[in-house]
Design an enzyme around this catalytic site. Structure first.
Site, mmCIF file in Angstrom:
data_model
loop_
_atom_site.group_PDB
_atom_site.id
_atom_site.type_symbol
_atom_site.label_atom_id
_atom_site.label_comp_id
_atom_site.label_asym_id
_atom_site.label_seq_id
_atom_site.Cartn_x
_atom_site.Cartn_y
_atom_site.Cartn_z
ATOM 1 N N ASN A 185 -12.205 -6.762 4.386
ATOM 2 C CA ASN A 185 -13.417 -7.093 3.662
ATOM 3 C C ASN A 185 -14.872 -7.168 4.448
ATOM 4 O O ASN A 185 -14.746 -7.462 5.853
ATOM 5 C CB ASN A 185 -13.160 -8.384 2.837
ATOM 6 C CG ASN A 185 -14.513 -8.722 1.995
ATOM 7 O OD1 ASN A 185 -15.386 -9.474 2.467
ATOM 8 N ND2 ASN A 185 -14.695 -8.074 0.860
ATOM 9 N N ASP B 217 -5.232 -5.223 9.604
ATOM 10 C CA ASP B 217 -6.170 -6.051 9.146
ATOM 11 C C ASP B 217 -6.521 -7.088 10.003
ATOM 12 O O ASP B 217 -6.002 -7.090 11.155
ATOM 13 C CB ASP B 217 -5.507 -6.547 7.823
ATOM 14 C CG ASP B 217 -4.115 -7.510 8.224
ATOM 15 O OD1 ASP B 217 -3.854 -7.777 9.405
ATOM 16 O OD2 ASP B 217 -3.419 -7.836 7.139
ATOM 17 N N ALA B 218 -7.447 -7.985 9.524
ATOM 18 C CA ALA B 218 -7.894 -9.069 10.391
ATOM 19 C C ALA B 218 -6.983 -10.099 10.851
ATOM 20 O O ALA B 218 -6.971 -10.607 12.216
ATOM 21 C CB ALA B 218 -8.782 -9.898 9.683
ATOM 22 N N ASN B 219 -5.822 -10.159 10.277
ATOM 23 C CA ASN B 219 -4.591 -11.251 10.555
ATOM 24 C C ASN B 219 -3.914 -10.367 11.845
ATOM 25 O O ASN B 219 -3.652 -11.210 12.800
ATOM 26 C CB ASN B 219 -3.960 -11.535 9.479
ATOM 27 C CG ASN B 219 -2.711 -12.443 9.985
ATOM 28 O OD1 ASN B 219 -3.014 -13.550 10.363
ATOM 29 N ND2 ASN B 219 -1.612 -11.995 9.477
ATOM 30 N N PHE C 186 0.822 -1.281 0.021
ATOM 31 C CA PHE C 186 -0.123 0.135 -0.012
ATOM 32 C C PHE C 186 0.739 1.381 -0.138
ATOM 33 O O PHE C 186 0.352 2.361 -0.043
ATOM 34 C CB PHE C 186 -0.952 -0.003 1.241
ATOM 35 C CG PHE C 186 -1.889 -0.930 1.270
ATOM 36 C CD1 PHE C 186 -3.078 -1.010 0.367
ATOM 37 C CD2 PHE C 186 -1.567 -2.266 1.934
ATOM 38 C CE1 PHE C 186 -3.878 -2.253 0.539
ATOM 39 C CE2 PHE C 186 -2.419 -3.353 2.063
ATOM 40 C CZ PHE C 186 -3.674 -3.187 1.271
ATOM 41 N N HIS D 132 11.722 -3.306 19.081
ATOM 42 C CA HIS D 132 10.171 -3.660 19.580
ATOM 43 C C HIS D 132 10.148 -2.922 21.086
ATOM 44 O O HIS D 132 9.318 -2.166 21.243
ATOM 45 C CB HIS D 132 9.449 -4.768 19.462
ATOM 46 C CG HIS D 132 9.967 -5.778 20.419
ATOM 47 N ND1 HIS D 132 10.976 -6.576 20.149
ATOM 48 C CD2 HIS D 132 9.469 -5.970 21.605
ATOM 49 C CE1 HIS D 132 11.067 -7.678 20.888
ATOM 50 N NE2 HIS D 132 10.324 -7.237 21.880
ATOM 51 N N CYS E 81 -11.325 -4.675 -2.493
ATOM 52 C CA CYS E 81 -11.531 -5.857 -3.497
ATOM 53 C C CYS E 81 -12.512 -5.820 -4.596
ATOM 54 O O CYS E 81 -12.873 -6.244 -5.325
ATOM 55 C CB CYS E 81 -11.926 -7.104 -2.913
ATOM 56 S SG CYS E 81 -13.387 -6.887 -1.847
#
Length: 150
Positions: free
Chosen positions: A91, A55-57, A8, A39, A124
């Protein structure tokens, strides 16, 4: 940046003063005991942590305590006294799955801030809920966090 987030954003187009870290930096910056760990250092340096988009992951990884990349390691080590803001994007079918609500509610219970998704045409091509909030909404939220209005 996660590897997938590089789809992106073209890093070469960012201003040169912006330092970008990725998983490679996470595993190569330290060599021996006592060396700084990225980190942990990022958590010490930053006052606010925003993941936009998440995102979902990555949402599932953080909600389940997994830390297999720079992003999730930083989230796991993040001090709960400092704001951690998530801007989901996925999505509609993934967003509407019952586990998404479970993850979001769990993270809210830990004190994480969630900026709600919006409805629009998704990456999508489908139209529905699940798109990341508009940048102005996110910036306004950050301003409110910084001025203690949230």
């Amino acid at each position: 940046m996660t590897e997938c987030s590089k789809h992106f954003c073209d890093i070469k187009e960012l201003p040169t003063e912006i330092k970008v870290y990725d998983d490679n930096n996470e595993w190569t910056m330290w060599q021996k005991r006592g060396d700084p760990v990225l980190h942990i250092e990022l958590g010490k340096w930053a006052d606010i942590f925003i993941i936009a988009p998440i995102d979902a992951n990555s949402l599932a990884k953080i909600a389940n305590g997994l830390c297999d990349n720079l992003l999730t390691c930083t989230a796991r080590a993040w001090e709960t006294s400092k704001p951690l803001i998530l801007c989901p994007a996925m999505n509609t079918k993934m967003y509407n799955h019952p586990i998404t609500d479970v993850h979001l509610n769990l993270l809210k219970s830990w004190g994480y801030h969630i900026i709600p998704v919006i409805e629009k045409t998704l990456m999508c091509g489908d139209t529905g809920v699940g798109a990341m909030a508009d940048v102005k909404t996110i910036v306004d939220y950050l301003i409110n966090i910084c001025t203690k209005k949230v």
